[in-house]
Design an enzyme around this catalytic site. Structure first.
Site, PDB file in Angstrom:
ATOM      1  N   ILE A  23       0.817  -1.216   0.000  1.00  0.00           N
ATOM      2  CA  ILE A  23       0.000   0.000   0.000  1.00  0.00           C
ATOM      3  C   ILE A  23       0.846   1.260   0.000  1.00  0.00           C
ATOM      4  O   ILE A  23       0.320   2.365  -0.033  1.00  0.00           O
ATOM      5  CB  ILE A  23      -0.968   0.030   1.202  1.00  0.00           C
ATOM      6  CG1 ILE A  23      -0.214  -0.223   2.496  1.00  0.00           C
ATOM      7  CG2 ILE A  23      -2.075  -0.998   1.007  1.00  0.00           C
ATOM      8  CD1 ILE A  23      -1.068  -0.125   3.743  1.00  0.00           C
ATOM      9  N   GLY A  24       2.147   1.106   0.008  1.00  0.00           N
ATOM     10  CA  GLY A  24       3.024   2.271  -0.061  1.00  0.00           C
ATOM     11  C   GLY A  24       4.464   1.837  -0.141  1.00  0.00           C
ATOM     12  O   GLY A  24       4.821   0.743   0.301  1.00  0.00           O
ATOM     13  N   GLY A  54      11.992   5.013  -0.141  1.00  0.00           N
ATOM     14  CA  GLY A  54      13.378   4.696  -0.406  1.00  0.00           C
ATOM     15  C   GLY A  54      13.938   3.639   0.528  1.00  0.00           C
ATOM     16  O   GLY A  54      14.934   2.985   0.215  1.00  0.00           O
ATOM     17  N   MET A  55      13.312   3.453   1.708  1.00  0.00           N
ATOM     18  CA  MET A  55      13.845   2.513   2.685  1.00  0.00           C
ATOM     19  C   MET A  55      13.065   1.209   2.766  1.00  0.00           C
ATOM     20  O   MET A  55      13.590   0.221   3.279  1.00  0.00           O
ATOM     21  CB  MET A  55      13.888   3.167   4.070  1.00  0.00           C
ATOM     22  CG  MET A  55      14.902   4.281   4.177  1.00  0.00           C
ATOM     23  SD  MET A  55      14.940   5.015   5.821  1.00  0.00           S
ATOM     24  CE  MET A  55      15.433   3.604   6.792  1.00  0.00           C
ATOM     25  N   VAL A  85       5.402  -0.806   2.688  1.00  0.00           N
ATOM     26  CA  VAL A  85       4.363  -1.032   3.689  1.00  0.00           C
ATOM     27  C   VAL A  85       3.257  -1.863   3.049  1.00  0.00           C
ATOM     28  O   VAL A  85       2.825  -1.578   1.935  1.00  0.00           O
ATOM     29  CB  VAL A  85       3.790   0.303   4.226  1.00  0.00           C
ATOM     30  CG1 VAL A  85       2.697   0.042   5.262  1.00  0.00           C
ATOM     31  CG2 VAL A  85       4.903   1.147   4.841  1.00  0.00           C
ATOM     32  N   LYS A 143       5.380  -2.762   8.053  1.00  0.00           N
ATOM     33  CA  LYS A 143       6.525  -2.109   7.408  1.00  0.00           C
ATOM     34  C   LYS A 143       7.669  -3.104   7.299  1.00  0.00           C
ATOM     35  O   LYS A 143       8.071  -3.717   8.293  1.00  0.00           O
ATOM     36  CB  LYS A 143       6.964  -0.883   8.214  1.00  0.00           C
ATOM     37  CG  LYS A 143       8.109  -0.107   7.590  1.00  0.00           C
ATOM     38  CD  LYS A 143       8.399   1.149   8.395  1.00  0.00           C
ATOM     39  CE  LYS A 143       9.466   2.003   7.745  1.00  0.00           C
ATOM     40  NZ  LYS A 143       9.693   3.258   8.509  1.00  0.00           N
ATOM     41  N   ASP A 202      12.564  13.993   9.198  1.00  0.00           N
ATOM     42  CA  ASP A 202      12.091  13.694   7.842  1.00  0.00           C
ATOM     43  C   ASP A 202      10.662  14.201   7.670  1.00  0.00           C
ATOM     44  O   ASP A 202       9.788  13.483   7.184  1.00  0.00           O
ATOM     45  CB  ASP A 202      12.171  12.195   7.555  1.00  0.00           C
ATOM     46  CG  ASP A 202      12.064  11.878   6.062  1.00  0.00           C
ATOM     47  OD1 ASP A 202      12.240  12.808   5.242  1.00  0.00           O
ATOM     48  OD2 ASP A 202      11.812  10.710   5.717  1.00  0.00           O
TER      49      ASP A 202
END
Length: 313
Positions: A45-46, A49-50, A53, A68, A169
């Site tokens: 769902i998302g 860069g890291m 999810v 995550k 961030d």
């Protein structure tokens, strides 16, 4: 407990995956994991860069969560693994209880992925909605709604700072809203810093999104809450005007404009005449390059925004 989803746009150098909804990802988005503990992984769902999810469901308890999972390089690369982004996220955010802070589990679940590698996973609240980037892109909010959003997000950010946490961030992708707009959440504490614990007190490695960084963060200096305020100033500018305060032709020029006093940030009202002068002053004060001349706390900004809202009732 109602749990919810988090949708995060990809970082500039990561593959673009904006707009992913359950069941609508492309053929290259093969699920890395089919299950995490009792949870069946449904769909990504998302992505950022890291990591990615996923939406997942425990069917026996009819419970939906967001999970995550860092990109495999952060687990397989020993140097990167030492930075322990998920561990830091739990250490910083899992114990925080505030309506504007995403809820997450207090432990990391290890699960073997489709390739036989052990991956570390973090369970989080699932919010059925959008991040702030989508709300900005849709141009669906009036000025009163935008001011209300700024107030709600300031409350969450102020709570973090009161607990000695610098997010590092702050950007539209890291603010999440439910579809009915009753919930607003700050997410992604993987690069955050807290002076309340020695494990994160001296964090110096890179992190964050450069086009939202304060001048001092770009210069790799130690940052405090005032750096988050600058990043939030950029976010507010985008929310109010639909555009970044810098107009550079490329990333290098944008970063130069953020740092250079020769580039003057245009008042938001020059782009949208409906924006009152007092709101111009709030945004431009948050965007002062010298931290000593910026808002010294989100509490101060919150007070100014509250006075503005009350004066426009």
């Amino acid at each position: 407990m109602r749990l919810a989803w988090w949708k995060k746009d990809a970082a500039p150098k990561a593959k673009e995956r904006e707009g992913l909804d359950e069941g609508s990802y492309d053929s290259e988005s093969t699920l890395e994991l089919t299950h995490v503990g009792p949870y069946e992984v449904i769909a990504p769902i998302g992505a950022g860069g890291m990591g990615t999810v996923y939406k997942a469901i425990d069917r026996s308890r009819d419970q939906t969560v967001a999970i995550k999972v860092l990109h495999s390089r952060f687990d397989m690369d020993k140097r990167r693994r030492k930075r322990d982004y998920l561990g830091r996220e739990i250490l910083i955010a899992a114990s925080l209880q505030h309506p504007c802070i995403i809820r997450m589990s207090k432990e990391i679940i290890e699960q073997e992925d489709s390739y036989g590698n052990v991956r570390r996973c973090l369970l989080m609240e699932y919010i059925d909605g959008y991040n702030l980037r989508k709300l900005i892109s849709d141009h669906a909010l009036d000025l009163r709604q935008k001011i209300d959003i700024c107030l709600r997000l300031c409350e969450g950010l102020d709570f973090l700072h009161q607990h000695q946490i610098v997010h590092r961030d702050i950007k539209p992708e890291n603010f999440l809203f439910s579809r009915d707009m009753t919930q607003a959440k700050i997410v992604d504490f993987g690069v955050s810093k807290s002076t309340a614990t020695w494990r994160t007190r001296w964090v110096k490695e890179g992190g964050g999104t450069r086009r939202y960084m304060s001048p001092e963060q770009l210069a790799k200096k130690n940052v405090d809450a005032r750096s988050d305020i600058f990043s939030f100033g950029i976010t507010m500018y985008e929310l109010l005007t639909g555009r970044h305060p810098c107009n550079g032709r490329d990333a290098k020029e944008v970063l130069m404009q953020i740092r250079s006093s020769k580039y003057k940030f245009q008042p938001p009202s020059k782009i949208d005449p409906e924006i009152p002068p007092h709101l111009d002053r709030i945004v431009l004060k948050a965007l002062r390059r010298n931290p000593e001349r910026r808002y010294q706390s989100v509490t101060e900004m919150l007070m100014d925004l509250t006075r503005l809202r009350e004066s426009r009732l």
